[in-house]
Design a protein around this motif. Structure first.
Motif, PDB file in Angstrom:
ATOM      1  N   GLN A  18     -30.639 -16.284 -10.080  1.00  0.00           N
ATOM      2  CA  GLN A  18     -31.060 -16.089 -11.474  1.00  0.00           C
ATOM      3  C   GLN A  18     -32.002 -17.216 -11.898  1.00  0.00           C
ATOM      4  O   GLN A  18     -33.018 -16.969 -12.558  1.00  0.00           O
ATOM      5  CB  GLN A  18     -29.843 -16.055 -12.389  1.00  0.00           C
ATOM      6  CG  GLN A  18     -30.183 -15.943 -13.861  1.00  0.00           C
ATOM      7  CD  GLN A  18     -29.998 -14.551 -14.397  1.00  0.00           C
ATOM      8  OE1 GLN A  18     -29.255 -13.759 -13.825  1.00  0.00           O
ATOM      9  NE2 GLN A  18     -30.651 -14.246 -15.485  1.00  0.00           N
ATOM     10  N   ARG A  49     -39.141  -7.768 -14.898  1.00  0.00           N
ATOM     11  CA  ARG A  49     -38.201  -6.701 -14.541  1.00  0.00           C
ATOM     12  C   ARG A  49     -37.254  -7.127 -13.419  1.00  0.00           C
ATOM     13  O   ARG A  49     -36.085  -6.749 -13.420  1.00  0.00           O
ATOM     14  CB  ARG A  49     -38.945  -5.421 -14.154  1.00  0.00           C
ATOM     15  CG  ARG A  49     -39.498  -4.666 -15.332  1.00  0.00           C
ATOM     16  CD  ARG A  49     -38.494  -4.489 -16.498  1.00  0.00           C
ATOM     17  NE  ARG A  49     -37.193  -4.030 -16.053  1.00  0.00           N
ATOM     18  CZ  ARG A  49     -36.037  -4.437 -16.586  1.00  0.00           C
ATOM     19  NH1 ARG A  49     -35.990  -5.307 -17.574  1.00  0.00           N
ATOM     20  NH2 ARG A  49     -34.893  -3.971 -16.123  1.00  0.00           N
ATOM     21  N   GLY A  52     -34.837  -9.257 -15.277  1.00  0.00           N
ATOM     22  CA  GLY A  52     -34.045  -8.449 -16.203  1.00  0.00           C
ATOM     23  C   GLY A  52     -33.053  -7.548 -15.492  1.00  0.00           C
ATOM     24  O   GLY A  52     -31.892  -7.437 -15.896  1.00  0.00           O
ATOM     25  N   ASN A  53     -33.502  -6.907 -14.432  1.00  0.00           N
ATOM     26  CA  ASN A  53     -32.601  -6.022 -13.716  1.00  0.00           C
ATOM     27  C   ASN A  53     -31.452  -6.807 -13.094  1.00  0.00           C
ATOM     28  O   ASN A  53     -30.311  -6.354 -13.098  1.00  0.00           O
ATOM     29  CB  ASN A  53     -33.356  -5.226 -12.644  1.00  0.00           C
ATOM     30  CG  ASN A  53     -32.507  -4.148 -12.052  1.00  0.00           C
ATOM     31  OD1 ASN A  53     -31.770  -4.406 -11.106  1.00  0.00           O
ATOM     32  ND2 ASN A  53     -32.590  -2.948 -12.609  1.00  0.00           N
ATOM     33  N   ALA A  55     -30.199  -9.573 -14.326  1.00  0.00           N
ATOM     34  CA  ALA A  55     -29.328  -9.951 -15.438  1.00  0.00           C
ATOM     35  C   ALA A  55     -28.527  -8.761 -15.971  1.00  0.00           C
ATOM     36  O   ALA A  55     -27.442  -8.936 -16.536  1.00  0.00           O
ATOM     37  CB  ALA A  55     -30.158 -10.569 -16.565  1.00  0.00           C
ATOM     38  N   GLU A  56     -29.046  -7.559 -15.777  1.00  0.00           N
ATOM     39  CA  GLU A  56     -28.367  -6.355 -16.262  1.00  0.00           C
ATOM     40  C   GLU A  56     -27.265  -5.872 -15.329  1.00  0.00           C
ATOM     41  O   GLU A  56     -26.357  -5.172 -15.773  1.00  0.00           O
ATOM     42  CB  GLU A  56     -29.387  -5.224 -16.451  1.00  0.00           C
ATOM     43  CG  GLU A  56     -30.388  -5.491 -17.557  1.00  0.00           C
ATOM     44  CD  GLU A  56     -31.654  -4.652 -17.447  1.00  0.00           C
ATOM     45  OE1 GLU A  56     -32.555  -4.856 -18.280  1.00  0.00           O
ATOM     46  OE2 GLU A  56     -31.751  -3.811 -16.530  1.00  0.00           O
ATOM     47  N   THR A  57     -27.349  -6.213 -14.059  1.00  0.00           N
ATOM     48  CA  THR A  57     -26.402  -5.644 -13.095  1.00  0.00           C
ATOM     49  C   THR A  57     -25.447  -6.658 -12.463  1.00  0.00           C
ATOM     50  O   THR A  57     -24.274  -6.337 -12.261  1.00  0.00           O
ATOM     51  CB  THR A  57     -27.151  -4.909 -11.966  1.00  0.00           C
ATOM     52  OG1 THR A  57     -28.065  -5.813 -11.339  1.00  0.00           O
ATOM     53  CG2 THR A  57     -27.907  -3.705 -12.497  1.00  0.00           C
TER      54      THR A  57
END
Length: 129
Positions: A18, A49, A52-53, A55-57
């Motif tokens: 991250q 992206r 973000g992806n 951080a989203e999963t």
């Protein structure tokens, strides 16, 4: 007391990833002079992206992993989930950042969603067994 050492290892690896993805976004923003949104800059959008992806999963997968490990799931399974998650996230991010191949993005997402789904089913099984 149950330990979550395996999850801690994978959470630490994911935290470093991250940080790397964040640094890549910041560097591109500085180089492109874009300080808000993506400014129409495709490389910046791809970095945003990828970050973000991730951080989203990753957080849900790691949360489920920790809860399963704490609940007594065999460490071998926790290790399998961690490896699959990390490999999936690396493949997905690398695809967005380098070759842009749809198959590798799909593979990365399939691994990630597979891990989350199987962890969720394991969690439900452990609760209702």
């Amino acid at each position: 007391m149950n330990s979550v050492a395996v999850t801690l290892f994978f959470a630490a690896c994911c935290a470093l990833m991250q940080c790397l993805l964040t640094v890549l976004v910041i560097r591109r923003r500085l180089n492109a002079g874009v300080y808000f949104l993506d400014g129409g800059d495709d490389p910046l959008l791809r970095r945003i992206r990828a970050h973000g992806n991730f951080a989203e999963t990753a957080p849900m997968a790691l949360l489920l992993m920790a809860l399963l490990e704490f609940s007594g799931l065999d460490r071998v399974w926790v290790m399998v989930f961690g490896v699959a998650l990390l490999v999936g996230r690396v493949i997905h991010a690398a695809s967005l950042l380098t070759n842009h191949a749809a198959w590798s993005r799909s593979l990365g997402m399939a691994l990630t969603i597979g891990v989350i789904s199987i962890e969720a089913v394991c969690g439900l099984w452990m609760v209702f067994r």
